[in-house]
Design an enzyme around this catalytic site. Structure first.
Site, PDB file in Angstrom:
ATOM      1  CB  CYS A   1       5.045  -5.225  -1.218  1.00  0.00           C
ATOM      2  SG  CYS A   1       3.611  -4.180  -1.530  1.00  0.00           S
TER       3      CYS A   1
ATOM      4  CB  CYS B   1       5.663  -2.229  -3.223  1.00  0.00           C
ATOM      5  SG  CYS B   1       4.964  -2.203  -1.553  1.00  0.00           S
TER       6      CYS B   1
END
Length: 325
Positions: free
Chosen positions: A79, A82
């Site tokens: 991600c 993230c």
């Protein structure tokens, strides 16, 4: 971008945890016992950020939340957002010096926790205060908005449950700071990138866009500037939208290219990456000529926001190729 409240539907079963009033009593009892034993032991700064799995969730999160608000960062290695949010939350955990504890949950290794919290996209951030779970935000958010959310969380912990945080070993904190003091020489674009990040945190999206473009004018392959530019442009567009009207227009006019592009921006900012990509791929399929090209270009821009290594980008590129050729 405002942090978005998430639905608590399907949230982890906290039936074993007492209701708010009982949780407050439990927290007060824990503090009283700690005081009787001479007060809580100070923890090193490294203990303010912990990795949590399903087996340790009860002790590491629920029980600790009787002492200090626990912020949970749901993330994954693939991600890209993230990778931007995680280090920021870690830095704030150290800066807040024990006012909250950061628990990091890798969703790939802890699918049950992800399902129990009803998480549809990551990054997603929750908190547990005195055994009570509440959603904070999902998707990317500027540092200023995250700080505001954390301040509100800490205030709730203090006023409703009397949580004043955990003591941090200042000697260890000073030693850590000293160890980290030597810094590598600044790179040629560090000042410009820092200026862009500060503009982004201040919601000056136009300023951030220009700063990132200044870097890219000299270094077109700079990956940090490319990602930052895509994010700043996206946030700048969404800032001007009326989300309810955008959703209404998109639902009522599936053939309206502008309506679908705007809705896809909202989807992505809200963490619904696959929905955003799928919406634009379908819009490409429905259209031809300049309209099709406009949608294709926006889809490529959103790919930049998520990052080329994300498997959802790879899947969307394949789907796009199918409808184009």
């Amino acid at each position: 971008m405002q942090p978005r409240n998430m639905s608590m539907s399907g949230v982890v079963d906290l039936a074993a945890v007492k209701a708010a009033g009982e949780a407050k009593v439990k927290a007060e009892q824990a503090r009283a016992e700690s005081a009787r034993q001479g007060g809580p032991a100070a923890v090193p700064p490294s203990s303010l950020v912990i990795d949590v799995d399903e087996a340790g969730f009860e002790s590491d999160v629920l029980q600790r939340s009787a002492e200090v608000p626990v912020v949970i960062d749901f993330w994954a290695e693939w991600c890209e957002p993230c990778k931007q949010l995680g280090p920021l939350l870690e830095r704030l955990a150290l800066e807040y010096n024990g006012r909250f504890l950061l628990a990091k949950v890798d969703v790939d290794a802890n699918q049950m926790l992800m399902q129990q919290f009803g998480i549809q996209g990551i990054p997603a951030v929750f908190a547990v205060v005195a055994g009570q779970a509440l959603p904070l935000f999902q998707g990317a958010a500027p540092e200023s908005q995250i700080r505001e959310t954390l301040d509100q969380l800490i205030q709730v912990g203090e006023e409703r449950f009397g949580l004043t945080g955990i003591a941090v070993d200042q000697g260890a904190a000073d030693a850590d700071a000293a160890a980290q003091a030597p810094e590598a020489p600044a790179g040629p674009y560090d000042a410009l990138l820092e200026a862009a990040a500060q503009a982004l945190d201040a919601n000056d999206f136009a300023g951030a866009v220009q700063a990132y473009k200044n870097v890219l004018s000299d270094d077109p392959a700079n990956s940090e500037a490319k990602l930052g530019l895509a994010q700043a442009e996206l946030l700048g567009r969404v800032q001007k939208m009326d989300p309810q009207q955008v959703r209404t227009d998109a639902a009522a006019n599936p053939g309206d290219v502008d309506a679908q592009i705007a809705a896809a921006d909202l989807d992505l900012v809200g963490g619904h990456v696959e929905d955003a990509f799928g919406r634009l791929v379908e819009t490409v399929r429905r259209n031809f000529g300049d309209d099709r090209d406009r949608v294709r270009v926006r889809l490529l821009e959103l790919f930049e926001v998520i990052g080329p290594d994300d498997p959802r980008v790879g899947a969307a590129r394949t789907a796009l190729a199918r409808v184009l050729f």
